[in-house]
Design a protein around this motif. Structure first.
Motif: not given
Length: 280
Positions: A140-147, A186-194, A197-202, A261-262
């Motif tokens: 459930a956690a991975i599906a809701a928030r990858p990585g 904290y979230r790096s700019p690279e992770r933010q871009d990832g 752009t992924q299919a599951t909108v986070v 976007f909730k």
């Protein structure tokens, strides 16, 4: 004390000028000579008692009572005079009311002093110990928030003042029966871009556009029976997220649950990113 002195002064003025009347009367010399009046001197020579026949001689004289000796006039003038003096004192006091302000305790300065004292007296909250990565690994956690298992949960990378506000919110949430854990700080700019752009909108923010990159945002999730529940579809978790929104708004933060976007677990420092970066 001042009011008591004013009251006593008013009482003395009223008694001296409107009530007290010296017991002095006079008769003519001729009356004295003819024995019409009888004068008796007392031990105190300043006071003289006089008795006069009902019908004094025509050529005699007597002092007529002053208008101020009239009882009706006294009763009228005494309260009027007292009222005028009271109004005068009140008017002068109101005119110089600014002199009664104590400079060191003006509202603005007092609030600053109180804030400084609170800073030194209030103990800072310490971040909770880090949870093992396996707690965050679930379908459930991975599906809701990858990585999410490898997300950064280092409190030291966040703004210190913002951390204290978040910890206060987490404390209140626990008291309400909804213990929260830090999913990501904290979230790096690279992770933010990832994530953008992924299919599951986070998130819709790209690298550098999120407050996560500046340590001014966190993602929290409720924990029940040792399991993290991220999905708001769970009734209990949804109630926890609503409570989180209430506490965040009360603390002056922005809650992602009010966005188009909730993002129910997201809270961040209020204000535009550009203004917050300039103020750092």
């Amino acid at each position: 004390m001042i009011l008591l002195i004013v009251f006593l002064v008013l009482m003395w003025i009223g008694w001296r000028f409107f009530v007290y009347v010296p017991r002095v009367e006079a008769v003519s010399d001729e009356s004295k000579i003819n024995g019409i009046g009888c004068v008796a001197a007392t031990k105190n020579k300043r006071k003289v008692a006089v008795s006069v026949l009902p019908n004094p001689p025509a050529d005699g004289f007597s002092i007529k009572p002053s208008p101020f000796k009239s009882k009706k006039l006294k009763r009228l003038l005494l309260p009027l005079a007292s009222l005028c003096l009271v109004l005068l004192v009140v008017g002068v006091t109101l005119h110089f009311n600014s002199l009664h302000v104590i400079a060191p305790f003006l509202p603005k300065e007092y609030s600053q002093v109180a804030h400084i004292q609170g800073t030194f007296t209030e103990a800072k909250l310490e971040p909770p110990p880090a949870l093992p990565p396996e707690v965050f690994i679930s379908a459930a956690a991975i599906a809701a928030r990858p990585g999410i298992a490898t997300a950064d949960r280092d409190w030291s990378k966040l703004d210190p003042q913002f951390v204290q506000v978040v910890l206060q919110i987490m404390k209140k949430m626990k008291e309400r029966g909804y213990p929260m854990v830090l999913l990501e700080g904290y979230r790096s700019p690279e992770r933010q871009d990832g994530l953008a752009t992924q299919a599951t909108v986070v998130t819709k923010a790209k690298g550098g556009q999120s407050k996560h990159q500046y340590g001014l945002a966190v993602d929290l999730a409720p924990m029940k029976d040792g399991k993290i529940i991220i999905s708001e579809r769970d009734k209990w978790a949804f109630e926890a997220y609503q409570a989180l929104g209430e506490e965040a708004v009360a603390a002056g933060l922005t809650w992602g649950g009010v966005w188009s976007f909730k993002d129910y677990g997201h809270i961040e420092k209020a204000g535009s990113l550009a203004a917050l970066v300039r103020s750092k």
